[in-house]
Design an enzyme around this catalytic site. Sequence first.
Site, short mmCIF file in Angstrom:
data_model
loop_
_atom_site.label_atom_id
_atom_site.label_comp_id
_atom_site.label_asym_id
_atom_site.label_seq_id
_atom_site.Cartn_x
_atom_site.Cartn_y
_atom_site.Cartn_z
N VAL A 120 0.93 -1.28 0.26
CA VAL A 120 -0.05 -0.02 -0.12
C VAL A 120 0.95 1.12 -0.03
O VAL A 120 2.12 1.29 0.51
CB VAL A 120 -0.77 -0.14 1.18
CG1 VAL A 120 -1.43 1.17 1.67
CG2 VAL A 120 -2.05 -1.13 0.97
N HIS A 121 0.58 2.21 -0.64
CA HIS A 121 1.08 3.53 -0.93
C HIS A 121 0.65 4.31 0.60
O HIS A 121 -0.32 4.46 0.87
CB HIS A 121 0.83 4.32 -2.00
CG HIS A 121 1.80 5.53 -2.14
ND1 HIS A 121 1.72 6.88 -1.59
CD2 HIS A 121 2.86 5.42 -3.17
CE1 HIS A 121 2.58 7.60 -1.91
NE2 HIS A 121 3.34 6.84 -2.78
N PRO A 122 1.69 5.29 1.32
CA PRO A 122 1.33 5.93 2.32
C PRO A 122 0.42 7.04 2.14
O PRO A 122 -0.67 7.10 3.02
CB PRO A 122 2.67 6.61 2.93
CG PRO A 122 3.66 6.24 1.90
CD PRO A 122 3.02 4.85 1.09
N SER A 123 0.29 7.50 0.97
CA SER A 123 -0.81 8.54 0.61
C SER A 123 -1.65 8.57 -0.49
O SER A 123 -2.30 9.83 -0.97
CB SER A 123 0.04 10.12 0.68
OG SER A 123 1.52 10.08 0.58
N ARG B 99 -9.42 3.24 3.80
CA ARG B 99 -8.75 2.24 3.08
C ARG B 99 -9.41 0.89 3.06
O ARG B 99 -9.49 -0.01 1.96
CB ARG B 99 -7.34 2.28 3.43
CG ARG B 99 -6.20 1.22 3.00
CD ARG B 99 -4.93 1.71 3.04
NE ARG B 99 -4.60 2.75 1.89
CZ ARG B 99 -3.40 3.38 2.35
NH1 ARG B 99 -2.81 3.59 3.58
NH2 ARG B 99 -3.00 3.95 1.32
#
Lengths: 378, 385
Positions: B226-229, B281
């Site tokens: 997953v990407h942090p932002s 998310r």
Amino acid sequence: MRNVTALEGLLIADFSRVLAGPLVSMTLADFGADVIKVEPPGGDETRDWSPPVDNEGRATFFLAVNRNKRSVELNLKDPEDLTLARELVRRADVLIENFRPGTMDRLGLGYDEMSDSNPGLVYCSISGFGSKGGAGLPGYDPLVQAMSGMMSVTGPVEGDPSKVGVALVDVIAGLNATVGVLVALEERRKSGLGQKVESNLLGSALAALENQAAAWLNTGVLPVRLGNIHPSIEPFTTFTAADGPVMICVGNEHQFRSLCEVLGEPELADDPRYADNPDRVENRVELEAELNLLFAARPVGEWVDALHEAGVPAGPVNTIEGGFAVAEELGLDPIDEIDGVRTPASPILLDRTPAETRLPPPAEDAHGEEIRDWLKSG
Amino acid sequence: MSALSGVIVADFSRVLAGPLAAMNLGDLGANVIKVEPPGGDETRSWQPPVDDQGRSTYFQTVNRNKRSVTLDLKNESDRALAFELAMRADVLIENFRPGTMARFGLDWESVHSAHPTLVYCSITGFGEGAGAEMPGYDPLIQALSGMMSVTGPPDGEASKVGVALVDVIAGLNATAGILAALHDRKTLREGQRVEVNLLSSALAALANQSSAFLNTGHSPGRLGNVHPSIEPFSTFSTATGPIMICAGNDRQFCQLVVTIGAPTLAEDPRFTSNQKRVENRDALRSELDQRLCLDSVEYWSEALNEAGVPAGPVNDIGAGFGLAESLGLDPVAEIDGARTTSSPIGLSASPAEVRLAPPGLDDHGVEIREWLRAPRDPAEAADQN
């Protein structure tokens, strides 16, 4: 001692955004080049990539790769601004861009046109999948990590393929582009001519797979995901201490013997199953199980101290904070700070003309007025 | 003409980071002389795997475009030849532990005082100060730098990248440093020392993750894929395996949910902006997984790409090369039966070229030793002084 840096006098027109391109221009700027960052209205999109932000509300992503640059906002869809952009390119030694292939041509800033007006220009384009069949594909780093095979060899054996926790393919493509720009500048001294430098994320990822790629190319056998172990060295992986994982890198027989002694089982080194490295690779599962039993007795910190004393390469699996702390302790000066912005210091150390930080990452259009005036003047 | 033709590189390095820097210069036209100890670069024996001629594929990776000469640096007459090579070179590259080159009289001070225009590049694990004695193994630096702490599943183990990427990055930094020093040399006619270490290279490569720590004080955690932002910007499960989807903006998100047959998700107040999608998310991911698991990776990759949503399979390395081939990237360089990855550095007027296969040990020993024993070419000397 003269007070100039290696790339002083070079002018870089930086049309790039996000990570790979801005890293190229920052590396050149760190060594003295004058970088003008051209931003669209609203700025480089990473200015909005938050959280996290610093205590002044600035996105830390943007801060990472934009020191030593001046910023000018130019709307490339506005004819007047476009004229200024073209004037900037006419005066520049290097142009950097990472739009989708074709975008700069449509704007009238393509390589052919620009090199006509400035034959010495080194024109650097970074794309996701090259400018041929992949020109239309979006160059996102995770997509390239997935599609290159990099994820297939990263992560736990039993678990999912894992992405590296930072856009490392962007970083590598940026470094390749930096090397290409510097080589083209070197060549320009002989020929007087610039040329086009291209780097793409997929090619960069495949080249960075190095020995794993070579294994596939020359044997046709696909490397598999091995978690933290090394395909041909053992023990060369993480073990589980009382309070977490510890990385052990035993590269020779002497170190293996010392490891067994520190763990309190010197006779393991005499076990015929573990007599040399090929034996240990073959009997990896048993050996790791035995070692894990022993590692469970004490915490990481105690093992690392004892192993260092015995000359066995070992270390904790640090957080990034821990990583900077180690580098500080070792005197590597890993942090660069200017006007309250902290970035990792340049990892490229030149002794006579070192990298230096002269400017913090700029606010959008922070130098717009001076740059526009200069471009409008004769 | 090649970009770096005329540049002589004395390559004393072994394994990966140093040989990569030397190969980069060799690819772009430099004359690289690889100095090997009796027995050769240790990666010659790092096997399996081997190619059909029994050569270690590890060695083959980073040693094309070089000539090989064996010099035993513990032997006085060979040491004299090594020193002579340094005197004739434009660039010297080494990655021994700090102090080793001094034992052979080949350290920066000795060589620089006799040959001031030489660019001398050292690559170490942890620098030459307090970390001089620490061994520069890539996995150790991946662990110590924090790179592993952000790689791998959030609820699983911290993971190493499946190749020595910190070595690769340090080798690229060294290449850039050498080129900057060569550039500078042209005006001042003086070489300098280039130093790169693996730990600093790893920290710098952590880019935005390092910057997040340095400017907020919080170390980023491990997020898996997953990407942090950004969300959705990760792998999802299909009927036949994981698919990577990178929907970086609202338009792509709308196209995504339309393509998977759940258009109402675009109007769901939990998912109307990227920020909300990051906040919600888990809910979003389970909605997407539910639909994506109804068909195959191939099906979704094609459908999503057609709809303008960046997406693709998690390939193995073979498929990675297959993709690059299909896109016209010519990812493979083949010479004398040795297949290596093409230079990823494209130059239009003076491109990289493969002239020499990775050499057998001492393949060019006779010619190189004869050249070193002969008087220096006056033109060569003039070029250096």
